[in-house]
Design a protein around this motif. Structure first.
Motif, mmCIF file in Angstrom:
data_model
loop_
_atom_site.group_PDB
_atom_site.id
_atom_site.type_symbol
_atom_site.label_atom_id
_atom_site.label_comp_id
_atom_site.label_asym_id
_atom_site.label_seq_id
_atom_site.Cartn_x
_atom_site.Cartn_y
_atom_site.Cartn_z
ATOM 1 N N THR A 289 110.412 23.565 23.589
ATOM 2 C CA THR A 289 111.571 22.616 24.050
ATOM 3 C C THR A 289 110.746 21.298 24.444
ATOM 4 O O THR A 289 109.523 21.298 25.118
ATOM 5 N N VAL A 290 111.173 19.951 23.694
ATOM 6 C CA VAL A 290 110.537 18.578 24.003
ATOM 7 C C VAL A 290 111.636 18.024 24.733
ATOM 8 O O VAL A 290 112.738 17.758 24.225
ATOM 9 N N ILE A 291 111.140 17.455 26.271
ATOM 10 C CA ILE A 291 112.218 16.533 26.831
ATOM 11 C C ILE A 291 111.732 15.145 26.797
ATOM 12 O O ILE A 291 110.572 14.836 27.072
ATOM 13 N N VAL A 292 112.885 14.251 26.403
ATOM 14 C CA VAL A 292 112.258 12.883 26.579
ATOM 15 C C VAL A 292 113.251 12.252 27.442
ATOM 16 O O VAL A 292 114.459 12.579 27.654
ATOM 17 N N ALA A 293 112.638 11.359 28.175
ATOM 18 C CA ALA A 293 113.491 10.363 29.138
ATOM 19 C C ALA A 293 112.802 9.372 29.700
ATOM 20 O O ALA A 293 111.700 8.806 29.209
ATOM 21 N N GLY A 294 113.384 8.159 30.268
ATOM 22 C CA GLY A 294 112.683 7.142 30.692
ATOM 23 C C GLY A 294 112.931 5.819 29.844
ATOM 24 O O GLY A 294 112.850 4.791 30.539
ATOM 25 N N GLU A 295 113.505 5.842 28.820
ATOM 26 C CA GLU A 295 113.827 4.971 27.925
ATOM 27 C C GLU A 295 114.683 5.420 26.779
ATOM 28 O O GLU A 295 114.771 6.486 26.486
ATOM 29 N N PRO A 296 115.538 4.487 26.142
ATOM 30 C CA PRO A 296 116.507 4.825 25.105
ATOM 31 C C PRO A 296 115.838 5.813 24.005
ATOM 32 O O PRO A 296 114.621 5.341 23.611
ATOM 33 N N LEU A 297 116.427 6.791 23.583
ATOM 34 C CA LEU A 297 115.865 7.705 22.205
ATOM 35 C C LEU A 297 116.148 6.849 21.113
ATOM 36 O O LEU A 297 117.133 6.905 20.649
ATOM 37 N N PRO A 298 114.927 6.684 20.376
ATOM 38 C CA PRO A 298 115.296 6.006 19.023
ATOM 39 C C PRO A 298 115.648 7.089 18.035
ATOM 40 O O PRO A 298 115.183 8.228 17.936
ATOM 41 N N GLU A 299 116.641 6.731 17.144
ATOM 42 C CA GLU A 299 117.134 7.980 16.257
ATOM 43 C C GLU A 299 115.984 8.269 15.249
ATOM 44 O O GLU A 299 116.045 9.534 14.810
ATOM 45 N N ARG A 300 115.007 7.206 14.958
ATOM 46 C CA ARG A 300 113.756 7.681 14.121
ATOM 47 C C ARG A 300 113.094 8.998 14.820
ATOM 48 O O ARG A 300 112.489 9.771 14.064
#
Length: 642
Positions: A289-300
């Motif tokens: 699992t990789v979690i991203v947060a803190g800024e908008p997630l780029p589709e790329r």
């Protein structure tokens, strides 16, 4: 109320839109949950850093010694204790010790200007400071330090009790964000909110994990990594400050420790994917699992995650302000799809309201309000700001409930997910950090001879640009220096423009849209009056080649040889781009650590001239880079521990 949502781990619409699944009965405070794990599994490794490890059984003695020392020195239950530590095992022991003393921890970022650190300590009215060696060095030797553990010391400040305008008796921590006045603003999070957020995290991410912590303690996503891991019996890998600035070292940590989960901002994760692209099955193979947060997630980034990882490795996009205790929504991806911030977490209530406070229909833009178990207590000592942002929740079934006004514009999709559309006001995210533009503007207006100021993000939202009107000519170098001494680096504009007057809207307000259009049409080149003195074409040898690399990365035409990379608008993530550019222009690839130590063109040119020669042979620069990265990855895989 307004539509449908999902149960944890389910794709079925089962509840009213915006209402997260119910939480189980209240759990114990997080540090008590950690001690419960220690009772069950004392020999299990709890925390590791570059210097060693501690088991769950080992954590308790150090934390108890610190708590006893705090109590002996007069830290009373309900007090606030600053934690000034580098990322390490000792930092985790410090947090547990403060909570065990029935106090709230106040994390302080060591990279902040000294005046900013002092402002936080004063505003929080901390009764004590816990610091490691680096923290004591930053704060100075004049404080009355007392040894607490092998790595930690305590200084008492005998501060007055905090104003009774925020409920702090049951506070777990206070994290500071920037305020519109330019002064730091502390968000008070109670044990009940922290426990609710951590419980929701356990429901969304069941089981134990080996978690790589890259978030600084003063960044609220650290709460997710630390307590979400330790309350479930997982293993927390703490990356050092140096390692968090070097993607190669982070990838090495993942491979070495068999990391299964991590959380970072999308832009950093994009750099990790860039590094491993030539060996997609290698160093990240243990991640599930990789979690991203803190800024908008780029589709790329979303697409590349699934192009590189094996099937089944989830990418989770989280959203949530500090005032809602780390996160309020999440969207789990097991394959590429439309980018949204997803559904409410367990215990959260989400409302998309129009300007009259009425629920917006699906597809209609509105402002996001967050209610439920994670809503923080308020802003420390700021009753007016608290009253403006923390409002009575008219939609909650129980009396006295509150909701937080986020200022974020969103809309519901037909599938019951939230799309993030941007900010309602002038608050922006720059490289994962929340920045209130008004705070920077207020500080600029304090500079002598500055009449007024407007600050905007650049089109890519990676840097700030300042527009100022002045009573007489003012050095833009002096403006930057003034801000650098008082604000965090992310809040210091990369470029400054002096204008005779600001464009105005028909009702007499500054027309920010016209200024933003000026930025878009003018391109990325800065307008600093000290930047255009020496360009790459006017220099010879290595200096010219290094300057060309800087110009490529910073997107500016002229680069002075003696100005700091960060003062020209660079940032930590741009260092990785500079590494590639230097290899292309000079044939030498300095380490990230070397680039942070040598931060001007002249210093880097001298380092390169005195350093080892670049890779030899007939291969292209890109081919040599791929070969070197593959070798580093293989070394990391060879050092992986179970």
């Amino acid at each position: 109320m307004i539509g449908t949502s999902t149960h944890v781990g389910s794709g079925q619409n089962t509840e009213a839109r915006g209402i997260g699944p119910a939480l189980p009965d209240a759990a114990a405070p997080v540090h008590r949950q950690v001690w419960a794990v220690a009772d069950r599994e004392p020999a299990s490794v709890a925390v590791q850093d570059g210097d060693g490890e501690l088991t769950y059984g080992d954590l308790r003695p150090g934390a108890h010694r610190l708590a006893a020392q705090l109590t002996t020195l007069g830290c009373h239950p309900g007090g606030r204790v600053a934690v000034v530590c580098e990322p390490s095992i000792a930092m985790v022991v410090a947090l547990l010790g403060v909570l065990e003393a029935d106090a709230a921890y106040v994390p302080v970022d060591l990279s902040l200007p000294h005046t900013r650190i002092q402002a936080i300590l004063s505003d929080a009215s901390v009764s004590a400071v816990v610091a490691d060696g680096r923290g004591r060095e930053v704060l100075g030797s004049a404080l009355p330090w007392h040894a607490a553990t092998e790595d930690l010391a305590v200084a008492t400040l005998h501060a007055e009790d905090a104003p009774a305008t925020a409920a702090t008796g049951d506070a777990a921590y206070v994290i500071y964000t920037s305020g519109t006045t330019g002064e730091p603003k502390g968000v008070v999070v109670g044990h009940a909110q922290l426990t609710a957020s951590t419980t929701a995290r356990e429901l969304i991410y069941p089981g134990t994990s080996t978690f790589l912590l890259v978030s600084p303690l003063a960044f609220d996503s650290s709460v997710a990594g630390i307590w979400g891991t330790l309350t479930t019996g997982g293993r927390l890998i703490v990356a050092s400050a140096e390692q968090t600035r070097d993607v190669e070292q982070l990838v090495g940590l993942i491979a070495q420790h068999g990391v299964t989960r991590t959380l970072c901002i999308p832009s950093l994760y994009g750099q990790i994917l860039d590094l491993v692209e030539s060996d997609p099955a290698g160093p990240l193979s243990t991640l599930d699992t990789v979690i991203v947060a803190g800024e908008p997630l780029p589709e790329r980034v979303l697409r590349r995650h699934f192009a590189i990882h094996r099937a089944g490795v989830a990418l989770v996009n989280e959203y949530g302000p500090t005032e809602a205790t780390v996160f309020a929504t999440y969207r789990r991806y097991l394959s590429p799809g439309p980018v949204t911030i997803g559904h409410p977490i367990p215990g959260a209530r989400l409302y998309v309201l129009d300007e009259q406070g009425r629920p917006a229909e699906p597809g209609v833009e509105g402002e996001l309000y967050i209610g439920g178990a994670g809503v923080a207590d308020g802003y420390l000592g700021r009753p007016d700001a608290t009253a403006r942002a923390f409002l009575p929740d008219p939609f909650a079934p129980q009396a006295g409930a509150r909701m937080f006004r986020t200022g974020d514009m969103v809309r519901w999709t037909a599938d019951g997910e939230l799309c993030f559309l941007g900010r309602r006001d002038h608050q922006v995210k720059i490289r994962g950090h929340r920045v209130e533009l008004g705070a920077v503007e207020a500080e600029l207006r304090r500079v002598p001879r500055v009449k007024d100021a407007v600050v905007l993000p650049n089109p890519a939202a990676t840097q700030l640009t300042a527009f100022v009107t002045t009573a007489e000519p003012t050095s833009k170098t002096a403006l930057r220096q003034h801000l650098a001494e008082r604000l965090p680096p992310v809040m210091v504009p990369a470029t400054f423009h002096t204008v005779p007057q600001f464009p105005l809207t028909p009702n007499g307000k500054v027309d920010r849209d016209r200024l933003a259009e000026t930025l878009r049409s003018a391109g990325a080149g800065p307008a600093d009056d000290h930047l255009a003195q020496v360009g790459p074409t006017a220099m010879d040898g290595t200096v010219a080649r290094v300057s060309a690399a800087w110009a490529q990365v910073l997107r500016i035409d002229n680069v002075p040889a003696d100005v700091n990379f960060f003062d020209l608008g660079g940032h930590s993530l741009a260092m990785f781009q500079l590494q590639d550019a230097l290899e292309h222009h000079t044939g030498t690839r300095p380490s990230i650590v070397a680039l942070f130590r040598h931060t001007t063109v002249a210093e880097q040119a001298s380092y390169i001239d005195g350093g080892p020669p670049g890779p030899a042979g007939t291969a292209t620069t890109q081919e040599r880079a791929r070969a070197a990265r593959t070798a580093r990855i293989q070394r990391a895989k060879g050092g992986r521990s179970g």
